[in-house]
Every structure is written in C-alpha cells, then in structure tokens.
Write an enzyme that holds these catalytic residues in place. Structure first.
Site, PDB file in Angstrom:
ATOM      1  N   SER A   1     -63.448  98.631 -34.091  1.00 56.52           N
ATOM      2  CA  SER A   1     -63.378  97.362 -33.383  1.00 56.52           C
ATOM      3  C   SER A   1     -64.135  97.434 -32.068  1.00 56.52           C
ATOM      4  O   SER A   1     -64.351  98.508 -31.512  1.00 56.52           O
ATOM      5  CB  SER A   1     -61.924  97.002 -33.100  1.00 56.52           C
ATOM      6  OG  SER A   1     -61.423  97.896 -32.119  1.00 56.52           O
ATOM      7  N   LYS A   2     -64.508  96.245 -31.625  1.00 58.32           N
ATOM      8  CA  LYS A   2     -65.243  96.085 -30.375  1.00 58.32           C
ATOM      9  C   LYS A   2     -64.450  96.638 -29.199  1.00 58.32           C
ATOM     10  O   LYS A   2     -65.023  97.126 -28.241  1.00 58.32           O
ATOM     11  CB  LYS A   2     -65.425  94.584 -30.149  1.00 58.32           C
ATOM     12  CG  LYS A   2     -66.849  94.127 -30.147  1.00 58.32           C
ATOM     13  CD  LYS A   2     -66.899  92.711 -29.641  1.00 58.32           C
ATOM     14  CE  LYS A   2     -67.771  91.876 -30.553  1.00 58.32           C
ATOM     15  NZ  LYS A   2     -67.756  90.472 -30.271  1.00 58.32           N
ATOM     16  N   ARG A   3     -63.133  96.526 -29.303  1.00 61.24           N
ATOM     17  CA  ARG A   3     -62.303  96.910 -28.166  1.00 61.24           C
ATOM     18  C   ARG A   3     -62.448  98.386 -27.827  1.00 61.24           C
ATOM     19  O   ARG A   3     -62.237  98.779 -26.706  1.00 61.24           O
ATOM     20  CB  ARG A   3     -60.835  96.562 -28.440  1.00 61.24           C
ATOM     21  CG  ARG A   3     -60.395  95.337 -27.647  1.00 61.24           C
ATOM     22  CD  ARG A   3     -59.011  94.916 -28.026  1.00 61.24           C
ATOM     23  NE  ARG A   3     -58.982  94.439 -29.403  1.00 61.24           N
ATOM     24  CZ  ARG A   3     -58.102  94.841 -30.292  1.00 61.24           C
ATOM     25  NH1 ARG A   3     -57.198  95.731 -29.977  1.00 61.24           N
ATOM     26  NH2 ARG A   3     -58.117  94.355 -31.524  1.00 61.24           N
ATOM     27  N   GLN A   4     -62.783  99.199 -28.820  1.00 62.90           N
ATOM     28  CA  GLN A   4     -62.862 100.636 -28.541  1.00 62.90           C
ATOM     29  C   GLN A   4     -64.279 101.137 -28.302  1.00 62.90           C
ATOM     30  O   GLN A   4     -64.512 102.328 -28.201  1.00 62.90           O
ATOM     31  CB  GLN A   4     -62.196 101.414 -29.675  1.00 62.90           C
ATOM     32  CG  GLN A   4     -60.719 101.063 -29.774  1.00 62.90           C
ATOM     33  CD  GLN A   4     -59.925 102.117 -30.521  1.00 62.90           C
ATOM     34  OE1 GLN A   4     -60.323 103.255 -30.650  1.00 62.90           O
ATOM     35  NE2 GLN A   4     -58.759 101.722 -31.007  1.00 62.90           N
ATOM     36  N   GLY A   5     -65.247 100.248 -28.245  1.00 65.31           N
ATOM     37  CA  GLY A   5     -66.617 100.693 -27.980  1.00 65.31           C
ATOM     38  C   GLY A   5     -67.607  99.703 -28.541  1.00 65.31           C
ATOM     39  O   GLY A   5     -67.222  98.687 -29.105  1.00 65.31           O
TER      40      GLY A   5
END
Ligand code: GLU
Length: 490
Positions: free
Chosen positions: A265-269
């Site tokens: 996911s975008k949230r982690q990178g």
C-alpha cells in the site's frame, strides 16, 4: 446432473501473444510493472508478441495524461511493446474507447441468442436490493428480476426509452472449472456468480465484456495478470462459452506485500514507478528487483539483465505465495547497478546533484574521481550531494560528537601537526605517497590505529566514516589538507 463449464486447455500450440492491459487511472503501480514485465518476458522467451491495450471504458476513473505516462514509463523500463497505441498492429485499435462498436455487436449477438438480457433496474433499486441482502447477511448479488421479464415488457420499456444495462445470463446451476498455470485447477459454483453487467447504461462496455472480447479479437494466447483478477475469471470463462470462443490460458500472479506482509500500500512507501524513477532508481535495477517478486531461478543469482531474464523466464517458476516488496532490497539492487556503471556515466548521473548542492563541477576529471571514490556509499545518484559535500566546501565542521571527541583527544594535535608538516614533502601528490606520509606520522609519533586515523578523517571531512584517507587527501589537494589540519588544530 450438474453441468460443468470447463475452459478447454491450451491454445492448440498457437503463437504466444500476451498483453498488458492497464486502465489509465493515474500512474503505473509497481505491481503493474511486475505484470507488464512478466508478460514481456514471457513473450520474448517464446518469440511471441507483447501487446499493450489501454482499458479506458470506465470513464469515471479516466485520468488525462495517464495513458501517455504509462507508455513513457514502460519505455523507460525497457519494456517495448510490439503492438499498441501509437505503433498500431494488426488487431487495432488498441484503446478500448475506440472499439465501442465491436463490443456492441457482440452484445447484440448475445441478446439475440438469449445469452444476455436487458436490465432496467435503477441504481436506487439495486441499492435497495443490496441493503436488504446485507441485512439478511446474504452475499450481494443481483436478484435477476429483469431476467424474468416477458419479451413484450422489454419491448415496451425500450419503446419508452427506458435506460438499461445488459447483463450476462449466468447458468443457474453447475460449476465453472478452469486451469490456472500458477494455481492449478480452479472450481467455482455458478450459484455464486452474479449476472454480470456487460454493457452499461451509457453504452460503454464493462471491463469484463471489453476484456474478453479484446483478448479473443487480439488472439491473446495467455492472460497473465495479478491475483486480484482471479475472482473475475469464472465470469470470463462463462462469457467465452456464451460467445462460443475458446478462452486463453490463465496465469494469476501472486500479490505484492509490504514487509509486514499486508497488501502493498501507498501508506508504507512509494508504489508509483514514476516516483522511483524521479528518485534516481535506475530502470534496470528496478526491473531486476521487480522480476524477483514472485519468480526465481533455481540458484541464488540475483543480478539479471532484461535479456537474461527473458531467456530464463518461465511461468512454472512463478510462486503462489505473496511476494514481499522490500525497499531495502531495491536500494541494494540500485547500489549494485550504480557501481557497475562506467565511471564517466556514473559521474554524469551524479554531477547535476552536485551542482544543485552548489558544488563547482567544472573539473570533470575531479568530479569523476570523487564520484568513483564515493560509489560504494551511493544508493541513489542524489546521495552524492551529501556524501561529497566536504570535497567542495570551503571549510568543514565536525558533524557529530564522535568527530568532536576525536579532535579533542590528547593525541589529536600531534597527529594533525605532523600530518600538516608531512604534506609539504609529499611528492607527487597522490594516494600512494600520501599513504606513506601518514605512515611516517605514525612512526614519528608512535600514535596508531583509530587515534591516528580518526582525527585526520575528522579534520579533512568533518566525519567519522568515508572512503580511504589517502584517496580523500589526494582529491582534496595538498593546500586544502594542510589548511584543514591546521584549522582543526586551533
Ligand atoms: N484493466 C485491468 C487492469 O487495470 C486489466 C486486468 C487484466 O489484465 O485482465 O489491471
């Protein structure tokens, strides 16, 4: 007796033709790059064709410029397609919004043959159905009320100009059975397959219809795509059957995961290829890294060119288990590829970052030597700005307590004084002679090891770590070394 809707195996040895079929909804996701890459490698391995098809029939998700960006990013990655937008080919057009007539023709045929029906349910009616099903804890499925409409009712509504969709008549009993090259046999009960909308009320086909029609029309032999499309495949197999066509072979690629094994996911990178590109990741490094997300060879070789990957790539070495996208590993690959570059090329890549940081890059030979000295410290070209700062700065200041302590040590002054003196006699000014001079300082003072090297490094660079001291000194030049040794002393 239950009827089985089976996909015939293989495509009778026909030519390998695969496609990457992105929707232009923004950027190219790293998962999309992996799908494109595996299709490309499979095509090249078999001497087949790699087709790019733009699936832009969902107008609500269309993003201006996304198609151009996708193509540009694929080209940057070196994944040249053989047929597609801009270059054409025998099965074009390759943009679905330019193929609307083709889809309509097939829908008309399905309607005429009783394989599909018009659905006049409004969005509100469907919403009510869904709510009721949710309350009754039943899975959300269209209740098929329009499937039961009498022909004269359908005619009357059409005559009144009622908005409608066209839905596929999914068999009410039986099983869909198909082979997935990676996952083996998949069986899905028809009872859980919805009467999929094929044509929307705006006249655009749904993904499912356009995808199946085009894979057939474009003579696609193998559909290689992400696991998230596996649930759609049962519908597709039924649709091929309804249309009277043999389906292609299917291969669903494992999910990409964050290091904590949740879905990438975008949230982690970063997940956009263009972000990695902008940060200075090299295309061959990113491609090499992505190639190993779900596929491997039988040994532990890790560095592969695109050509080697193409010669080695087979679907039987693609795993089922989710593959972890580890940014640290990508950094490792990028470092490897940076260091494998010719020194002049690496310097050319790094020079703009030095210039942006205010360094004087007019002496190309010096820049090349500095970059070469720091190559093992680089993950991305931009790292050079920080790594090389002391080569270009007027003065250096201790960057940490460790450096300050090294300069404050009892023996530091002696080392620095002796070094400054020794510099004068070094001739020629090059790493070998400088190394000998430092050894001379050791002999004269009896100070060695960390107590010798750390104050010198601290004085010359302001840091506790970096390339070999004689290399640094050579690149700094005699005058600067003497000055910095004296500055650090006072
Ligand atoms: N348009 C779909 C996507 O955006 C294609 C899926 C498929 O390959 O069938 O990924």
């Amino acid at each position: 007796m239950t009827q089985t809707h089976t996909s015939p195996t293989a495509n009778g040895g026909a030519a390998v033709r695969v496609r990457f079929a992105p929707s232009p909804t923004g950027y190219l996701h790293v998962g999309g790059l992996r799908t494109a890459l595996y299709n490309y490698l499979f095509a090249r391995h078999h001497g087949g064709a790699f087709v790019l098809r733009i699936e832009d029939t969902d107008r609500t998700r269309f993003v201006e410029g996304a198609q151009e960006n996708l193509i540009d990013t694929l080209r940057w990655a070196g994944l040249d397609f053989d047929e597609g937008p801009g270059i054409g080919g025998p099965h074009g057009p390759y943009i679905q919004s330019e193929r609307l007539e083709i889809y309509r023709t097939h829908v008309e045929r399905l309607l005429a043959e009783g394989r599909a029906y018009r659905c006049f349910c409004t969005a509100e009616e469907l919403e009510t159905q869904r709510r009721e099903q949710a309350e009754a804890k039943r899975p959300p499925m269209y209740d098929r009320r329009c499937r039961m409409l009498r022909p004269e009712d359908v005619e009357a509504r059409l005559a009144a100009g009622a908005a409608h969709t066209v839905r596929m008549k999914v068999p009410l009993a039986g099983e869909v059975v198909f082979q997935d090259i990676i996952r083996g046999e998949i069986r899905v009960s028809c009872a859980v397959v919805d009467d999929q909308v094929l044509l929307k009320s705006d006249g655009f086909p749904t993904y499912h219809l356009a995808n199946v029609v085009d894979d057939h029309a474009m003579a696609i032999s193998h559909v290689i795509r992400g696991e998230e499309w596996l649930p759609s495949t049962a519908k597709h197999v039924l649709l091929y059957e309804a249309l009277g066509w043999d389906p292609p072979q299917f291969a669903h690629l494992p999910l990409l995961l964050n290091p904590d094994r949740t879905k990438l996911s975008k949230r982690q990178g970063d997940v956009a290829v263009e972000d990695y590109r902008a940060k200075g990741y090299l295309a061959p490094a990113l491609v090499n890294f992505v190639a190993l997300l779900g596929w491997n060879t039988s040994d532990d070789t890790e560095i592969f060119s695109l050509e080697t990957l193409a010669s080695l790539f087979t679907l039987d070495r693609v795993g089922k288990a989710g593959a972890v996208f580890d940014p640290a590993k990508l950094d490792w690959f990028n470092g490897q590829y940076l260091r494998a570059m010719a020194p002049a090329d690496l310097a050319a890549l790094c020079a703009p970052h030095l210039a942006a940081a205010g360094a004087d890059i007019s002496d190309t030979a010096r820049v090349e030597a500095i970059v070469a000295a720091l190559a093992t410290h680089l993950v991305r070209p931009a790292d050079i700005a920080d790594e090389a700062v002391f080569f270009f700065a007027e003065r250096v200041a201790p960057e940490s307590d460790e450096v300050r302590a090294a300069l404050a040590a009892d023996t530091a002054a002696t080392v620095l004084d002796l070094f400054a003196e020794a510099c004068t006699g070094v001739n020629p000014w090059e790493r070998g002679a400088i190394k000998a001079a430092i050894q001379g300082v050791q002999k004269a003072s009896g100070i060695k090891g960390k107590e010798l090297f750390l104050p010198l490094r601290a004085a010359l660079t302001g840091r506790a770590h970096g390339p070999e001291l004689p290399v640094i000194a050579e690149l700094l030049g005699r005058e600067v070394c003497i000055r910095r040794a004296r500055d650090a002393r006072s």
